[in-house]
Design a protein around this motif. Structure first.
Motif, PDB file in Angstrom:
ATOM      1  N   LEU A  93      -0.573  -9.866  -6.419  1.00 59.53           N
ATOM      2  CA  LEU A  93       0.715 -10.326  -5.894  1.00 59.53           C
ATOM      3  C   LEU A  93       1.681 -10.698  -7.011  1.00 59.53           C
ATOM      4  CD1 LEU A  93       2.047 -10.909  -3.123  1.00 59.53           C
ATOM      5  CD2 LEU A  93       1.312 -13.287  -3.404  1.00 59.53           C
ATOM      6  N   ARG A  94       2.902 -10.175  -6.906  1.00 57.73           N
ATOM      7  CA  ARG A  94       3.956 -10.420  -7.883  1.00 57.73           C
ATOM      8  C   ARG A  94       5.032 -11.314  -7.276  1.00 57.73           C
ATOM      9  NH1 ARG A  94       3.251  -8.962 -13.097  1.00 57.73           N
ATOM     10  NH2 ARG A  94       5.487  -8.616 -13.267  1.00 57.73           N
ATOM     11  N   ASP A  95       5.897 -11.870  -8.147  1.00 54.29           N
ATOM     12  CA  ASP A  95       6.978 -12.745  -7.697  1.00 54.29           C
ATOM     13  C   ASP A  95       8.287 -12.011  -7.454  1.00 54.29           C
ATOM     14  OD1 ASP A  95       5.341 -14.991  -7.885  1.00 54.29           O
ATOM     15  OD2 ASP A  95       5.860 -15.327  -9.988  1.00 54.29           O
ATOM     16  N   GLU A  96       8.428 -10.800  -8.007  1.00 52.21           N
ATOM     17  CA  GLU A  96       9.721 -10.120  -7.948  1.00 52.21           C
ATOM     18  C   GLU A  96      10.088  -9.744  -6.512  1.00 52.21           C
ATOM     19  OE1 GLU A  96       7.959  -9.431 -11.996  1.00 52.21           O
ATOM     20  OE2 GLU A  96       7.243  -9.237  -9.935  1.00 52.21           O
ATOM     21  N   PRO A  97      11.381  -9.819  -6.160  1.00 53.16           N
ATOM     22  CA  PRO A  97      11.826  -9.443  -4.813  1.00 53.16           C
ATOM     23  C   PRO A  97      11.617  -7.955  -4.553  1.00 53.16           C
ATOM     24  CG  PRO A  97      13.536 -10.696  -5.970  1.00 53.16           C
ATOM     25  CD  PRO A  97      12.496 -10.338  -6.977  1.00 53.16           C
ATOM     26  N   VAL A 146       9.297  -2.355  -6.466  1.00 52.53           N
ATOM     27  CA  VAL A 146       8.532  -3.190  -5.539  1.00 52.53           C
ATOM     28  C   VAL A 146       8.872  -2.773  -4.107  1.00 52.53           C
ATOM     29  CG1 VAL A 146       8.126  -5.534  -4.709  1.00 52.53           C
ATOM     30  CG2 VAL A 146       8.470  -5.114  -7.154  1.00 52.53           C
ATOM     31  N   LEU A 147       7.843  -2.353  -3.344  1.00 56.67           N
ATOM     32  CA  LEU A 147       8.049  -1.921  -1.961  1.00 56.67           C
ATOM     33  C   LEU A 147       7.877  -3.072  -0.976  1.00 56.67           C
ATOM     34  CD1 LEU A 147       6.179   1.529  -1.967  1.00 56.67           C
ATOM     35  CD2 LEU A 147       8.616   1.072  -2.342  1.00 56.67           C
ATOM     36  N   ASP A 148       6.825  -3.851  -1.136  1.00 52.26           N
ATOM     37  CA  ASP A 148       6.620  -5.007  -0.274  1.00 52.26           C
ATOM     38  C   ASP A 148       5.503  -5.871  -0.830  1.00 52.26           C
ATOM     39  OD1 ASP A 148       4.072  -3.978   0.664  1.00 52.26           O
ATOM     40  OD2 ASP A 148       5.158  -2.701   2.059  1.00 52.26           O
ATOM     41  N   HIS A 149       5.339  -7.050  -0.207  1.00 51.17           N
ATOM     42  CA  HIS A 149       4.298  -7.993  -0.600  1.00 51.17           C
ATOM     43  C   HIS A 149       3.409  -8.295   0.606  1.00 51.17           C
ATOM     44  CE1 HIS A 149       6.514  -8.763  -4.323  1.00 51.17           C
ATOM     45  NE2 HIS A 149       7.598  -9.024  -3.608  1.00 51.17           N
ATOM     46  N   ASP A 150       2.143  -8.443   0.346  1.00 49.43           N
ATOM     47  CA  ASP A 150       1.191  -8.861   1.378  1.00 49.43           C
ATOM     48  C   ASP A 150       0.544 -10.147   0.877  1.00 49.43           C
ATOM     49  OD1 ASP A 150      -0.869  -9.258   3.167  1.00 49.43           O
ATOM     50  OD2 ASP A 150      -1.396  -7.128   3.307  1.00 49.43           O
ATOM     51  N   ALA A 151       1.182 -11.277   1.203  1.00 44.58           N
ATOM     52  CA  ALA A 151       0.714 -12.557   0.686  1.00 44.58           C
ATOM     53  C   ALA A 151      -0.688 -12.885   1.183  1.00 44.58           C
ATOM     54  CB  ALA A 151       1.700 -13.659   1.069  1.00 44.58           C
ATOM     55  N   ALA A 152      -0.994 -12.486   2.403  1.00 47.93           N
ATOM     56  CA  ALA A 152      -2.318 -12.799   2.961  1.00 47.93           C
ATOM     57  C   ALA A 152      -3.421 -12.143   2.152  1.00 47.93           C
ATOM     58  CB  ALA A 152      -2.376 -12.355   4.422  1.00 47.93           C
ATOM     59  N   ARG A 153      -3.189 -10.929   1.682  1.00 42.75           N
ATOM     60  CA  ARG A 153      -4.189 -10.216   0.890  1.00 42.75           C
ATOM     61  C   ARG A 153      -3.998 -10.431  -0.609  1.00 42.75           C
ATOM     62  NH1 ARG A 153      -4.045  -4.105   2.460  1.00 42.75           N
ATOM     63  NH2 ARG A 153      -5.933  -4.108   1.165  1.00 42.75           N
ATOM     64  N   GLY A 154      -2.881 -11.068  -0.989  1.00 43.28           N
ATOM     65  CA  GLY A 154      -2.625 -11.298  -2.407  1.00 43.28           C
ATOM     66  C   GLY A 154      -2.257 -10.037  -3.159  1.00 43.28           C
ATOM     67  N   LEU A 155      -1.518  -9.116  -2.494  1.00 42.65           N
ATOM     68  CA  LEU A 155      -1.205  -7.819  -3.099  1.00 42.65           C
ATOM     69  C   LEU A 155       0.286  -7.531  -3.028  1.00 42.65           C
ATOM     70  CD1 LEU A 155      -4.070  -5.621  -1.573  1.00 42.65           C
ATOM     71  CD2 LEU A 155      -3.962  -6.552  -3.898  1.00 42.65           C
ATOM     72  N   THR A 156       0.757  -6.783  -3.994  1.00 48.00           N
ATOM     73  CA  THR A 156       2.107  -6.218  -3.996  1.00 48.00           C
ATOM     74  C   THR A 156       1.982  -4.708  -4.050  1.00 48.00           C
ATOM     75  OG1 THR A 156       3.204  -8.111  -5.015  1.00 48.00           O
ATOM     76  CG2 THR A 156       4.237  -5.961  -5.357  1.00 48.00           C
ATOM     77  N   ARG A 157       2.836  -4.021  -3.287  1.00 46.48           N
ATOM     78  CA  ARG A 157       2.810  -2.559  -3.253  1.00 46.48           C
ATOM     79  C   ARG A 157       3.991  -2.028  -4.061  1.00 46.48           C
ATOM     80  NH1 ARG A 157       4.328   1.383   0.877  1.00 46.48           N
ATOM     81  NH2 ARG A 157       5.276  -0.363   1.972  1.00 46.48           N
ATOM     82  N   PHE A 173       6.064   4.719  -6.938  1.00 48.34           N
ATOM     83  CA  PHE A 173       6.416   5.498  -8.129  1.00 48.34           C
ATOM     84  C   PHE A 173       6.476   6.963  -7.715  1.00 48.34           C
ATOM     85  CE2 PHE A 173       1.883   5.803  -8.016  1.00 48.34           C
ATOM     86  CZ  PHE A 173       1.528   6.970  -8.666  1.00 48.34           C
ATOM     87  N   PRO A 174       6.988   7.864  -8.551  1.00 45.68           N
ATOM     88  CA  PRO A 174       7.188   9.252  -8.115  1.00 45.68           C
ATOM     89  C   PRO A 174       5.933   9.954  -7.624  1.00 45.68           C
ATOM     90  CG  PRO A 174       8.435   8.845 -10.122  1.00 45.68           C
ATOM     91  CD  PRO A 174       7.598   7.617  -9.882  1.00 45.68           C
ATOM     92  N   GLY A 175       4.748   9.438  -7.950  1.00 50.00           N
ATOM     93  CA  GLY A 175       3.523  10.085  -7.508  1.00 50.00           C
ATOM     94  C   GLY A 175       2.872   9.435  -6.306  1.00 50.00           C
ATOM     95  N   GLY A 176       3.430   8.339  -5.824  1.00 48.27           N
ATOM     96  CA  GLY A 176       2.813   7.672  -4.680  1.00 48.27           C
ATOM     97  C   GLY A 176       2.991   6.173  -4.763  1.00 48.27           C
ATOM     98  N   GLU A 177       1.909   5.439  -4.516  1.00 48.02           N
ATOM     99  CA  GLU A 177       1.971   3.983  -4.473  1.00 48.02           C
ATOM    100  C   GLU A 177       0.798   3.376  -5.251  1.00 48.02           C
ATOM    101  OE1 GLU A 177       1.923   2.832  -0.395  1.00 48.02           O
ATOM    102  OE2 GLU A 177       3.798   3.864   0.095  1.00 48.02           O
ATOM    103  N   LEU A 178       1.048   2.182  -5.766  1.00 49.34           N
ATOM    104  CA  LEU A 178       0.011   1.401  -6.437  1.00 49.34           C
ATOM    105  C   LEU A 178      -0.028   0.014  -5.814  1.00 49.34           C
ATOM    106  CD1 LEU A 178       0.750   2.241 -10.195  1.00 49.34           C
ATOM    107  CD2 LEU A 178      -1.268   2.965  -8.911  1.00 49.34           C
ATOM    108  N   ARG A 179      -1.212  -0.499  -5.598  1.00 47.20           N
ATOM    109  CA  ARG A 179      -1.373  -1.876  -5.154  1.00 47.20           C
ATOM    110  C   ARG A 179      -1.863  -2.712  -6.334  1.00 47.20           C
ATOM    111  NH1 ARG A 179      -1.909   1.186  -0.724  1.00 47.20           N
ATOM    112  NH2 ARG A 179      -1.075   0.353   1.235  1.00 47.20           N
ATOM    113  N   VAL A 180      -1.155  -3.824  -6.560  1.00 49.91           N
ATOM    114  CA  VAL A 180      -1.446  -4.680  -7.705  1.00 49.91           C
ATOM    115  C   VAL A 180      -1.519  -6.122  -7.217  1.00 49.91           C
ATOM    116  CG1 VAL A 180      -0.257  -3.101  -9.287  1.00 49.91           C
ATOM    117  CG2 VAL A 180       1.011  -5.001  -8.248  1.00 49.91           C
TER     118      VAL A 180
END
Length: 368
Positions: free
Chosen positions: A269-273, A246-257, A260-267
């Motif tokens: 919003l998650r609860d994990e720190p 988990v890189l960061d959270h964007d609560a306003a957009r409802g997304l977590t970044r 991974f070894p190939g780049g980034e995924l936006r999913v």
């Protein structure tokens, strides 16, 4: 290291030959995956000492448990293997507490390990202690069976399709507790299963079996990305497993970044720190490709990739192997798409990831 080399033939007209050989790291969870009847449970029984194979060797962290050539066969009761079967096998006339204490009485004297209170708390079974097995749900029985195995203070935990007899809600109930046991005790665990979600959630190492033989062995991430293994790549839910953080959270957009070894995924919003390690499965059916950088899409994840290989899949379909930085993704597309887009190995494309499946949910709370 857990080392196995077993050969055993079951006679008769439907005779079956088990000829399996692999080694897996310890501690950690090794999943033995394959269709019913491929020899998974037979292999586990031989490790536990419940089956004497025609020939073979089993060693755990350098200690030989079986070596037929040298005449070594440590009795089952001295191998210190805790076994959890598909049907729990609790004593029906005893309470849950007494079933658990039976496991504790089987533990070697003076050996350190978890006590009754710790195991009860870990598995959330305090309310069940006065009951008898007949008054438990299937998921509760399996949690008690797991607790009894842990209280025997094993050096190796053997799980013989412990969730196979449960319906979907009960499987979802028990799976996080198995993960909790893995994380708390760091025991070597050998898990027999034919369910990919159990592999994704629990396993570090994967052994693929078919018709009594080992097809491949390696990390879950490495084997999930291979297109030459029909046992995995031929499934409709085939896809790669990615280790993410988990890189960061964007609560306003409802997304977590996620990174991974190939780049980034936006999913969603998650609860994990931030910093939490997660494992996700990116199914091939949830990945499409574009030959130009896409614009104006609802898909959150468009990753630059190189097409490494095109393999035939189901009729009129193809499996694409996509190199995304240091990772690999698979995409299931139609044969028409391959021809229409002029796809061939070496071309640059964009991998469009529509969704990911998380390998489980956070562990359940301890009983209070």
């Amino acid at each position: 290291m857990l080392e196995l080399a077993l050969r055993h033939r079951f006679p008769g007209p439907g005779g079956f030959l088990l000829d399996a050989d692999f080694a897996s790291p310890t501690p950690g969870v090794t999943a033995v995956f394959g269709p019913s009847g491929c020899g998974k449970s037979t292999l586990l029984q031989a490790v536990a000492g419940l089956l004497r194979p025609d020939a073979g060797r089993v060693a755990l962290d350098g200690e030989v448990l079986l070596d037929t050539a040298a005449g070594i066969a440590v009795p089952a009761e001295k191998r210190r293997c805790g076994v959890v079967f598909q049907d729990a096998r609790l004593f029906p006339h005893l309470s849950v507490r007494t079933n658990l204490l039976y496991g504790l009485r089987r533990s070697p004297r003076g050996l350190p390990g978890p006590g009754l209170e710790e195991v009860v708390d870990l598995l959330g079974i305090a309310p069940l202690l006065p009951r008898r097995p007949a008054a438990l749900s299937g998921g509760e029985r399996q949690r008690v069976a797991l607790g009894r195995a842990l209280l025997s203070r094993p050096r190796l935990l053997l799980l013989d399709e412990p969730l196979a007899a449960l319906d979907a809600p009960r499987r979802a109930e028990v799976l996080p507790y198995l993960a909790r046991v893995r994380d708390r005790f760091r025991l070597p665990m050998l898990l027999v299963t034919h369910a990919l979600d159990e592999v994704d959630r629990l396993a570090d190492h994967l052994v693929l079996m078919e018709a009594g033989r080992v097809l491949a062995a390696g990390t879950v991430e490495a084997l999930s990305a291979r297109t030459d293994l029909p046992l995995l790549a031929g499934r409709r839910d085939a896809g790669v497993v990615l280790a993410c953080a988990v890189l960061d959270h964007d609560a306003a957009r409802g997304l977590t970044r996620l990174g991974f070894p190939g780049g980034e995924l936006r999913v969603p919003l998650r609860d994990e720190p931030v910093g939490t390690a997660l494992r996700v499965r990116v199914r091939a059916r949830d990945v499409s490709v574009a030959t130009e950088e896409p614009r104006g899409l609802s898909v959150q994840n468009a990753l630059p990739a190189e097409l490494e290989a095109i393999e035939p899949a189901a009729p009129h379909e193809a499996m694409l192997r996509l190199r995304v930085g240091g990772a690999v993704l698979l995409a299931r597309v139609t044969g028409d798409a391959v021809a229409r887009l002029g796809l061939r190995p070496g071309v640059k494309v964009w991998a469009l990831v529509k969704s990911v499946a998380f390998a489980g949910t956070p562990n359940p709370p301890a009983a209070g």
